[in-house]
Enzyme design. Sequence first.
Site, PDB file in Angstrom:
ATOM      1  N   TRP A  79       1.613   6.297   5.506  1.00  9.68           N
ATOM      2  CA  TRP A  79       2.114   7.091   4.634  1.00  9.68           C
ATOM      3  C   TRP A  79       1.444   8.703   4.937  1.00  9.68           C
ATOM      4  O   TRP A  79       0.498   8.885   5.086  1.00  9.68           O
ATOM      5  CB  TRP A  79       1.075   6.656   3.195  1.00  9.68           C
ATOM      6  CG  TRP A  79       1.423   7.284   2.120  1.00  9.68           C
ATOM      7  CD1 TRP A  79       2.511   6.818   1.191  1.00  9.68           C
ATOM      8  CD2 TRP A  79       0.872   8.434   1.352  1.00  9.68           C
ATOM      9  NE1 TRP A  79       2.464   7.726   0.073  1.00  9.68           N
ATOM     10  CE2 TRP A  79       1.576   8.889   0.139  1.00  9.68           C
ATOM     11  CE3 TRP A  79      -0.305   9.380   1.617  1.00  9.68           C
ATOM     12  CZ2 TRP A  79       1.318   9.712  -0.615  1.00  9.68           C
ATOM     13  CZ3 TRP A  79      -0.403  10.382   0.897  1.00  9.68           C
ATOM     14  CH2 TRP A  79       0.348  10.429  -0.400  1.00  9.68           C
ATOM     15  N   ARG A 110       0.963  -1.318   0.101  1.00 10.83           N
ATOM     16  CA  ARG A 110       0.333   0.026  -0.002  1.00 10.83           C
ATOM     17  C   ARG A 110       0.799   1.310   0.027  1.00 10.83           C
ATOM     18  O   ARG A 110       0.473   2.439  -0.177  1.00 10.83           O
ATOM     19  CB  ARG A 110      -1.023   0.105   1.098  1.00 10.83           C
ATOM     20  CG  ARG A 110      -2.100  -0.912   1.271  1.00 10.83           C
ATOM     21  CD  ARG A 110      -2.928  -1.057   2.519  1.00 10.83           C
ATOM     22  NE  ARG A 110      -3.581   0.058   2.537  1.00 10.83           N
ATOM     23  CZ  ARG A 110      -4.973   0.198   2.078  1.00 10.83           C
ATOM     24  NH1 ARG A 110      -5.495  -0.795   1.287  1.00 10.83           N
ATOM     25  NH2 ARG A 110      -5.601   1.406   2.261  1.00 10.83           N
ATOM     26  N   GLU A 165       0.335   6.263 -20.307  1.00 12.74           N
ATOM     27  CA  GLU A 165       0.454   5.646 -19.496  1.00 12.74           C
ATOM     28  C   GLU A 165       2.053   4.934 -19.345  1.00 12.74           C
ATOM     29  O   GLU A 165       2.519   4.633 -18.432  1.00 12.74           O
ATOM     30  CB  GLU A 165      -0.378   4.026 -19.794  1.00 12.74           C
ATOM     31  CG  GLU A 165      -0.113   3.048 -18.871  1.00 12.74           C
ATOM     32  CD  GLU A 165      -0.327   2.876 -17.632  1.00 12.74           C
ATOM     33  OE1 GLU A 165      -0.296   2.373 -16.521  1.00 12.74           O
ATOM     34  OE2 GLU A 165      -1.211   4.150 -17.248  1.00 12.74           O
ATOM     35  N   LYS A 187      -0.557   2.329  -3.158  1.00 12.04           N
ATOM     36  CA  LYS A 187      -1.379   1.454  -4.118  1.00 12.04           C
ATOM     37  C   LYS A 187      -2.765   1.983  -4.065  1.00 12.04           C
ATOM     38  O   LYS A 187      -3.325   2.225  -5.414  1.00 12.04           O
ATOM     39  CB  LYS A 187      -1.495  -0.142  -3.450  1.00 12.04           C
ATOM     40  CG  LYS A 187      -1.989  -0.945  -4.570  1.00 12.04           C
ATOM     41  CD  LYS A 187      -1.433  -0.794  -5.691  1.00 12.04           C
ATOM     42  CE  LYS A 187      -2.230  -1.941  -6.713  1.00 12.04           C
ATOM     43  NZ  LYS A 187      -1.631  -1.734  -8.202  1.00 12.04           N
TER      44      LYS A 187
END
Length: 594
Positions: free
Chosen positions: A71, A27, A467, A589
């Site tokens: 985070w 994450r 991308e 994530k």
Amino acid sequence: MCGIIGYIGEREAQPILLNCLNRLEYRGYDSCGVAVMGDSIQVFKDAVRVKALEKTLPKLAGTAGIGHTRWATHGEPSPENAHPHCGCKGKVAVVHNGVISNFQSLRQQLAHEGHTLLSETDTEVIPHLIEKYYNGDLVKAVGRALEDVDGSYAIIALIEGETTLVAARKDSPLIIGVGDREYFIASDVPAVLDYTSSVIYLEDGDLAVITPNAIEVTENGVAVHREEHKVLWSVEDAQKGGYQHFMLKEIHEQPRVIRDTLKQYITAADLNADSAMTGSDGLEDLLVLACGTSYNAALVGKYLIEELAEVPVRAELASEFNYCGQISARNRVVVLTQSGETADVLRAVKRLNEQGCQVTAITNVVGSTISRLASQVVYTRAGPEISVPATKSFMAQLIALYWLALPYSRVDMRRLDNLIVGLRQLPAKVQQVLDNEEVIAECARYLSGYDNVFFIGRGINFPIALEGALKLKEISYIHAEGYAAGELKHGPFALLGDDTPVVVAAAPDKTYEAMVTGIKEVKARHSPVLAIVSEGDKNIGELADWVITVPEVETIFSPVVNVVALQLLAYYVARQRGCSIDYPRNLAKSVTVE
């Protein structure tokens, strides 16, 4: 974002908490910590990775505890800012994911009342509020504390002397894993899969009381029933399986992802059956919302739906739409979110629901918040994606968008049949790209020496250029920009030169000749060119310094093969540079806070 874990049962909590925190590393985080309840609450935390914490962690005896990977949002990574946080007396400990928007005024109020807060975080006000309202009943104290809080949260609280965990959520995900006389509370399913595959998804506004023998969930003080769900993938699916990195494993899983998604949704026999967007009035226009990699998939969807269905499509960033997007009750809306918990997307969907819009969600997580907010849900079949950079979930989103678009196609039956055949050939075509891995890795070796890279594409491959640039900057920390090829001359040409390579995502379509011209203009500015071209290409291949060949496919499917080549390119550039591929710095994530 932050990872949360709680355990209560008959086993020692410490090793379980640490194992679950290791499962939540994907994450993204910058500090971590645990609190275990024995004779007293013992807290140990630091601004380090979980493995480093384990090496210095003393034995904390107790069968109930909480843990966290942080985070940073408020305050830099430091031991003081790491979770769990405690109240003044050290008798209440809390872990939290989310953002408390009124924390400054709460800090001032608590300080005025004699509380000493030690960190810069918004979270620390929560245990102080619980302590303030505690009068022998932790559940009531947590409920009263949350009444004072504005913002988003998923929290777990414990208090000295009570063998109870209290969990609550608002706009941040939280699940409960159900074991045999033990329970696990977590921000995500992979954290608990070593211990159970039965989970309960808490809803917004839920408050759960968990003891070693029972769970009680209330909403606004009223008892509610939340069903147990069986997770359909195993802990082995969330492991590396012999690959050096999760990202490489997940890139190589994409042929299976395409097959599984096609098996789930597309057969020639039922192609004209109702799709998730079908309504009695047909499809007249469409709004598509997403963030990050999912937004690039949304842009591909815009091109293919406009070409096949001949209807206008707006593709917008959910984070911007929330502040300036126009809504009409007539809007047919598709939202894309891998996790189903993306904060900006959830906020947009709530706003759309208030206006009476029909919302179709494309997501990878059964039971996620988006699945309960949307009118219809299209589940992708990517399985767990652990690496922070999205690869196979992007692919699954593309396949889902093809499925949504084809029932509205206005092409003749012969071309429609060809498109169906083309879809079924995609797993084999992607495998051909993967089989070309050594050539891509060699190209990456050259690209890794540069500090700035441009990516260009035209038409349906413009989003693939975006991308490709996103993947490269995410994991190699090279500054990369994606552009529509025709836009280079509108400013970016000023940056071209010997030290600025240009990566080209090409396709043999109506944009091909313009792309050839654009590459010649790039070469005239002395920029090296790395071109991804279809088999048999001569013109672009002869112009480029390095060439990656992909199998020939129907133009509308070219994003599928081109993006796999760009994913591998980014991976091998990052590996060449020695970067942290699965856990890039500063990234998470699932973005569960705005």
